[in-house]
Scaffold this active site. Structure first.
Site, short mmCIF file in Angstrom:
data_model
loop_
_atom_site.label_atom_id
_atom_site.label_comp_id
_atom_site.label_asym_id
_atom_site.label_seq_id
_atom_site.Cartn_x
_atom_site.Cartn_y
_atom_site.Cartn_z
N GLU A 152 0.98 -1.46 -0.17
CA GLU A 152 -0.41 -0.19 0.11
C GLU A 152 1.03 1.15 0.10
O GLU A 152 1.93 0.97 -0.02
CB GLU A 152 -0.96 0.27 1.16
N SER B 15 4.27 6.93 9.38
CA SER B 15 5.05 7.56 10.94
C SER B 15 5.94 6.43 10.70
O SER B 15 6.65 5.63 9.59
CB SER B 15 3.65 6.76 12.52
N ARG C 288 10.23 -2.99 8.80
CA ARG C 288 9.52 -3.58 9.89
C ARG C 288 9.38 -5.26 9.96
O ARG C 288 9.09 -5.36 8.68
CB ARG C 288 8.18 -2.89 10.17
#
Length: 481
Positions: free
Chosen positions: A151, A158, A457
């Protein structure tokens, strides 16, 4: 993929097997993270900085194919251009979101503000985009993994601050292990500095030296330090920043005759949203505040049009054959770079095409992800949930509030996720790579368009959905292979 696992095994696989060594390294890593400012407020006291903890992170950096990181960086300026182009195309947005706004009240409210501002005439002349495009490395049957976009986040992207502080932690751990060569190869990374540069450029173009930057912040914000890094970079450039909530704007915000925005009696040059991306963040008063901000000539990051470009429905529509070519007709190379990152995306609008997609997904739900038009993580549906939901919705117009996406299957690997209160142990993980993009446009002229850093991440393979803020993924760094 075997090469990638091989590189990992050579480096720290053996350490991951040794529980005692793992615990000692974890203590060292946590202390270093605290010393570097890799911080979050606690779940117990999310509104106060009196007691803070470390933001969760991996003990080791994770292997990322160098070619795919370079590809993600290269295509980021294309994504910036695309987002900016689509945000100016009211006919495209209206047509694309026409079925969604009938059934999704949140997107409909945002779209209502968009239409109202268009009708009145857009007062804003300088436009600022701070976005983050997220990818996974899809394993392919024959050959190396490929980069596929999950996406693009066009509002409140953030971890640009905290991800600038984690390289030092991983370097330290590798140094402790005597792996100085590996430590030196961890990439420097400072997205928040690049984001601040974009805000500063927009502030300068706004042209009023006394005007401030307004951050729209949430009432409860555990991730406040991530935002402070950007604030402090702005302060270092002599740009004053105030943090306010939507409620404060409703109470003390006003527009002058020329639609200049004032909050607490101070002129605002740039409004940077770190709130306003989920329905739960809006009361009737907050919707009023959002409309006031949008009607002003202050630079919004993002303006409501750009927020709408970040919806899953727009993402799905952009992947249709011929759509990119029509939107950026004179840039075939950019189109090719963009299209190479698209996974399969399918509309669930009423009609034959949507019916076909639904039948396929019910028959083989494990091949897909079902996505509503929501940000903030933890909203997507997987596996049997997809089949159940689509069985219920297939005859209803409500199905158009979702899109269907091909499920991306990365190759799992071992690492150790450090989270407060969780013992250090080896876990099977997958990673998601985000690239931060910044662009500034004045009138019709794009004056700045660049990539400014990355975010890796990593999460346990046990969890299908969710990010760091949602408490599932942890911060990481790429170790290039």
């Amino acid at each position: 993929m075997c090469e990638r696992s091989g590189v990992m095994a050579a480096s720290w696989e053996s350490i991951l097997q040794n529980e005692q060594q793992l615990e000692e390294l974890a203590r060292q890593a946590v202390d270093k993270a605290l010393m570097e400012g890799v911080l979050m407020r606690t779940k117990q006291d999310p509104s106060s900085s009196n007691i803070v903890s470390y933001a969760p992170f991996t003990l080791f950096p994770s292997a990322v194919p160098r070619e795919l990181l370079e590809q993600a960086y290269e295509v980021q300026v294309d994504f910036n251009l695309l987002v900016d182009t689509v945000s100016q195309d009211s006919a495209f947005l209206e047509q694309t979101l026409s079925s969604t706004i009938k059934i999704d009240d949140f997107i409909a409210r945002l779209f209502g503000i968009y239409k109202q501002v268009l009708k009145e005439g857009v007062a804003q002349t300088v436009f600022l985009g701070l976005n983050r495009s997220d990818y996974m490395f899809n394993r392919s049957a024959a050959g190396p993994p490929v980069l596929k976009q999950i996406e693009i986040n066009t509002i409140s992207a953030s971890f640009g601050g905290l991800s600038s502080k984690t390289p030092a932690v991983h370097r330290h751990i590798l140094d402790v292990l005597g792996k100085t060569k590996e430590a030196a190869s961890i990439l420097p990374n400072n997205p928040s500095k690049g984001m601040a540069l974009g805000i500063a450029k927009a502030w300068e173009l706004y042209g009023s030296p006394k005007a401030l930057v307004l951050i729209i912040a949430q009432k409860v914000e555990r991730n406040v330090f991530d935002q402070r890094y950007i604030e402090h970079d702005l302060l270092a450039r002599n740009i004053r920043v105030i943090r306010r909530r939507f409620e404060d704007v409703a109470d003390t915000g006003s527009l002058a005759q020329d639609r200049k925005l004032f909050v607490d009696g101070q002129e605002i040059a740039v409004v940077y949203f770190r709130d306003g991306y989920m329905p739960s963040q809006y009361s009737p008063q907050n919707w009023e505040a959002r409309l006031l901000l949008e009607r002003s000539c202050a630079v919004k990051c993002p303006d409501v049009a750009t927020q709408l470009v970040g919806t899953k429905k727009v993402q799905q529509e952009l992947s249709r054959p011929g759509v990119l070519e029509a939107l950026i007709p004179d840039q075939p190379e950019a189109v090719a770079r963009l299209r190479a990152t698209f996974a399969g995306l399918y509309s669930l609008d009423m009609g034959e095409e949507g019916d076909r997609a639904i039948m396929e997904a019910i028959a083989a739900p494990d091949r897909f992800v079902l996505k509503p038009q929501r940000e903030g993580g933890g909203n997507n549906l997987y596996g049997e949930e997809i089949a159940q939901t689509l069985e219920q919705l297939k005859a209803s117009e409500k199905r158009a509030s979702y899109i269907l996406m091909e499920k991306i299957e990365p190759e799992p690997f071992g690492n150790c996720l450090l989270q407060a209160g969780v013992p250090a142990q080896m876990t099977q993980c997958i990673s998601e790579l985000g690239i931060f993009g910044v662009y500034v446009r004045q009138g019709k002229t794009l004056l700045l368009n660049q990539h400014v850093g990355h975010l890796l991440r990593t999460k346990s393979t046990k969890y299908a959905d969710g990010g760091v803020a949602a408490g599932v993924a942890v911060l990481d760094n790429p170790y290039l292979v």
